[in-house]
Enzyme design. Structure first.
Site, PDB file in Angstrom:
ATOM      1  N   ILE A  31     -43.617 -25.323 -34.890  1.00  0.00           N
ATOM      2  CA  ILE A  31     -43.686 -25.948 -33.561  1.00  0.00           C
ATOM      3  C   ILE A  31     -44.203 -24.932 -32.554  1.00  0.00           C
ATOM      4  CG2 ILE A  31     -41.836 -27.608 -33.988  1.00  0.00           C
ATOM      5  CD1 ILE A  31     -39.963 -25.759 -32.385  1.00  0.00           C
ATOM      6  N   ASP A  81     -34.078 -13.430 -14.360  1.00  0.00           N
ATOM      7  CA  ASP A  81     -35.020 -14.423 -13.862  1.00  0.00           C
ATOM      8  C   ASP A  81     -34.235 -15.642 -13.414  1.00  0.00           C
ATOM      9  OD1 ASP A  81     -37.444 -16.335 -13.972  1.00  0.00           O
ATOM     10  OD2 ASP A  81     -38.307 -14.464 -14.694  1.00  0.00           O
ATOM     11  N   ASN A 111     -44.420 -29.007 -17.243  1.00  0.00           N
ATOM     12  CA  ASN A 111     -45.153 -30.050 -17.954  1.00  0.00           C
ATOM     13  C   ASN A 111     -44.309 -31.318 -17.947  1.00  0.00           C
ATOM     14  OD1 ASN A 111     -46.443 -31.729 -19.763  1.00  0.00           O
ATOM     15  ND2 ASN A 111     -46.507 -30.249 -21.442  1.00  0.00           N
ATOM     16  N   HIS A 150     -39.160 -21.236 -14.664  1.00  0.00           N
ATOM     17  CA  HIS A 150     -39.797 -19.918 -14.703  1.00  0.00           C
ATOM     18  C   HIS A 150     -39.220 -19.025 -15.801  1.00  0.00           C
ATOM     19  CE1 HIS A 150     -40.904 -15.889 -13.021  1.00  0.00           C
ATOM     20  NE2 HIS A 150     -41.956 -16.535 -12.537  1.00  0.00           N
ATOM     21  N   SER A 167     -45.785 -12.557 -13.136  1.00  0.00           N
ATOM     22  CA  SER A 167     -44.599 -13.058 -13.851  1.00  0.00           C
ATOM     23  C   SER A 167     -44.882 -13.286 -15.321  1.00  0.00           C
ATOM     24  CB  SER A 167     -44.122 -14.375 -13.224  1.00  0.00           C
ATOM     25  OG  SER A 167     -43.480 -14.152 -12.003  1.00  0.00           O
ATOM     26  N   ASP A 210     -37.752 -23.771 -29.500  1.00  0.00           N
ATOM     27  CA  ASP A 210     -38.576 -22.635 -29.904  1.00  0.00           C
ATOM     28  C   ASP A 210     -38.019 -21.299 -29.423  1.00  0.00           C
ATOM     29  OD1 ASP A 210     -40.689 -21.999 -31.515  1.00  0.00           O
ATOM     30  OD2 ASP A 210     -42.261 -22.510 -30.085  1.00  0.00           O
TER      31      ASP A 210
END
Length: 594
Positions: free
Chosen positions: A134, A80, A333, A118, A365, A89
């Protein structure tokens, strides 16, 4: 309990009995964004997006994670854009020095470009760390991750699928990318196909890596570019009105390889995601969702819907919650990208103010990594599964969704695209969904103790003998060609075909031109009478002369391979009695199975 709940409870009980050494986990569900991950566990809860998901519409993970079926011991490569391997995380699941940056030769593929999020989002869907207090968690939260930044320009497909030393222990290869063409070259070399398939089958000690690949996002819109700068939509109103899909999955060579599973996307209501590319080469469906907009999020970010319409489709059904490039100035974000789309966005979010996560990941995706995660769960339960076993188990345990999917007819009443059909072996198939939505619990249960499929049988390429080109007539008088397969394959696992015509389309592809709504309908009929739609009429075609040099046609699973196979090509717009505009000039077929 609902019938689905009762069935899943029985499956979980059977799985627990089959795995006596596995004990229930005693860890609290302390991943704060998990409740918004409807694709993992969906009880109709309120999620990110102003439309609630349909109860029970999820991957069927159910109690697998509690039984410690979490992908432990399974390595998944993310082919990717590069993954941020130090993401809080993801880091604990990233294999140290196991990734490859093909741009600089290092083992750190973290994107230098803050917009290239992505790969990080894909990796989180597969294996975000669970129960760490988290974010959310992955489908296989104990699987190990490796990243290859192929989409950033790092390496060739051969390197990231086959030859890099970092691939030595990879069991699953996730590929959330696809072609930008509505046609294939006139010739696809059979020797090249054979070389790829031999090499892909030899990986994982001869069991074969499981290659999972996105179908594409071209149902109603398909972006193309000649120079990487000037981008246009090759679809048009004529194509979209037909309702059969602009892009088709058959227009990419690697989608036809026997080793590759092509993945469609479903949404949270249990139907095809609005963008999901259909096609005869689809294998199964994962969950990709829609766009995850929320009116409250728009208000929080000062982002008006009028502005949003000019930038992205505005859909309020939920998308997928996953990891994003960390911080509020990079990734999906951010505080600097023209406003917020839902209440997870921005550093003032009451859900998570780190901006390390996104609630707007979607597309095939996103669907492909849900399948890769389920495969990791299967391989933990049974590491001896071959790529053929995995494909077969997923297909035969998938759930039929959108059972009322209707066939599509044109103005003359001709069926130009199918809905769900059942083949002669009782396997249901749809060009939108393949064999259906994957079911993790059913697949893992079947995988446990699964007896591997018998040795592979291959008919080789067999060709029709045509004394002369066959005129392409209307739907009542198609051009036909047949090939007889004898004493070669008992039960089908895959069918591959190729054909050529001299039928010439009007229209242009390059320099801003769009695809034409091709009037040609191509079907393939098995010896048992099952009719598969290879190319629906009025889908987009960007080439000149129609040629399908190579594709998989998956609708025939478990049927007998021997007998007469017939391809039919018709021009559904041709008036009765009108002269044909072209001919079928060749047809070939290859059957694989056991």
């Amino acid at each position: 309990m609902t019938p689905v709940s009762l069935q899943r409870a029985a499956l979980c009980a059977a799985l627990l009995a089959a795995l006596p050494s596995v004990g229930l986990a005693q860890q609290a569900n302390n991943d704060p964004l998990y409740r918004y991950q409807w694709h993992l566990m969906n009880y109709g809860q309120s999620v990110l997006g102003d439309a609630r998901p349909a109860f029970g519409l999820d991957l069927g993970i159910d109690d697998l994670h509690d039984y410690n079926i979490r992908g432990k011991g399974v390595v998944v490569s993310v082919v990717d854009q590069g993954v941020e391997i130090a993401h809080p995380d993801l880091a604990a699941n990233v294999v140290p020095d196991g990734s490859w940056n093909g741009l600089n030769g290092s083992h750190d593929p973290t994107p230098a470009n803050g917009r290239n999020a992505h790969g990080t989002a894909v990796a989180g869907i597969i294996a975000a760390v669970g129960w760490n207090g988290i974010g959310g968690r992955g489908v296989a939260p104990a699987a190990r991750l490796k990243s290859f930044n192929y989409l950033d320009g790092g390496g060739t497909q051969e390197e990231v699928w086959l030859t890099r030393p970092e691939l030595a222990d990879v069991q699953v290869s996730n590929n959330s990318w696809g072609s930008y063409a509505n046609f294939l070259p006139t010739v696809v070399d059979e020797l090249d196909i054979a070389a790829w398939e031999r090499a892909l089958s030899a990986t994982r000690g001869g069991l074969g890596t499981i290659y999972v690949k996105s179908a594409g996002n071209g149902f109603a819109s398909w972006r193309a570019s000649d120079d990487g700068v000037d981008v246009w939509d090759v679809c048009n109103d004529a194509i979209n009105r037909a309702g059969v899909g602009c892009q088709q999955s058959i227009w990419e060579e690697s989608n036809g390889y026997f080793n590759v599973m092509v993945i469609a996307a479903g949404d949270a209501s249990g139907v095809r995601s609005s963008y999901s590319t259909p096609g005869a080469s689809i294998w199964v469906t994962g969950l990709g969702g829609e766009y995850g907009w929320q009116a409250q999020g728009l208000r929080n970010g000062g982002y008006s819907e009028a502005v949003a319409v000019g930038q992205l489709p505005v859909r309020y059904e939920p998308a997928i919650v996953t990891t994003d490039l960390s911080g509020c100035v990079r990734g999906y974000n951010t505080n600097v990208r023209g406003g917020f789309r839902n209440v997870l966005d921005g550093d003032a979010s009451l859900l998570d103010n780190t901006c390390n996560y996104t609630g707007t990941m979607n597309g095939t995706s996103a669907a492909a990594p849900t399948v890769s995660g389920v495969v990791a769960l299967m391989l933990q339960a049974n590491p001896k599964l071959s790529y053929r076993d995995v494909k077969y188990i997923l297909a035969t345990t998938a759930r039929q969704i959108d059972a009322g999917q209707a066939e599509v007819r044109d103005a003359n009443g001709t069926v130009i695209a199918p809905g769900w059909t059942a083949n002669a072996a009782g396997r249901r198939f749809s060009n939108w969904y393949g064999f259906g939505l994957i079911d993790a619990t059913a697949a893992v249960t079947r995988a446990t103790g699964f007896k591997s499929l018998p040795a592979l049988l291959d008919s080789g390429w067999q060709r029709a003998v045509l004394a002369a080109p066959v005129a392409i007539g209307n739907a009542a008088a198609p051009a036909r060609a047949s090939v007889r397969i004898a004493n070669r394959v008992g039960r089908i696992e895959a069918v591959q075909i190729g054909l050529s015509t001299d039928y010439r389309h009007a229209g242009t592809w390059g320099n801003g031109g769009g695809a034409v709504a091709s009037p040609l309908l191509v079907t393939l009929t098995s010896p048992a009478g099952t009719r598969a739609f290879v190319l629906p009429a009025h889908s987009g075609y960007g080439g000149d002369v129609l040629t399908i040099p190579f594709t998989a046609v998956n609708a025939f699973l478990d049927e007998a391979g021997d007998g007469d196979w017939t391809v039919a090509v018709s021009d559904v717009d041709l008036a009765a009695g009108a002269a044909s505009a072209g001919n079928l000039t060749s047809f070939k077929i290859r059957i694989l199975g056991h």
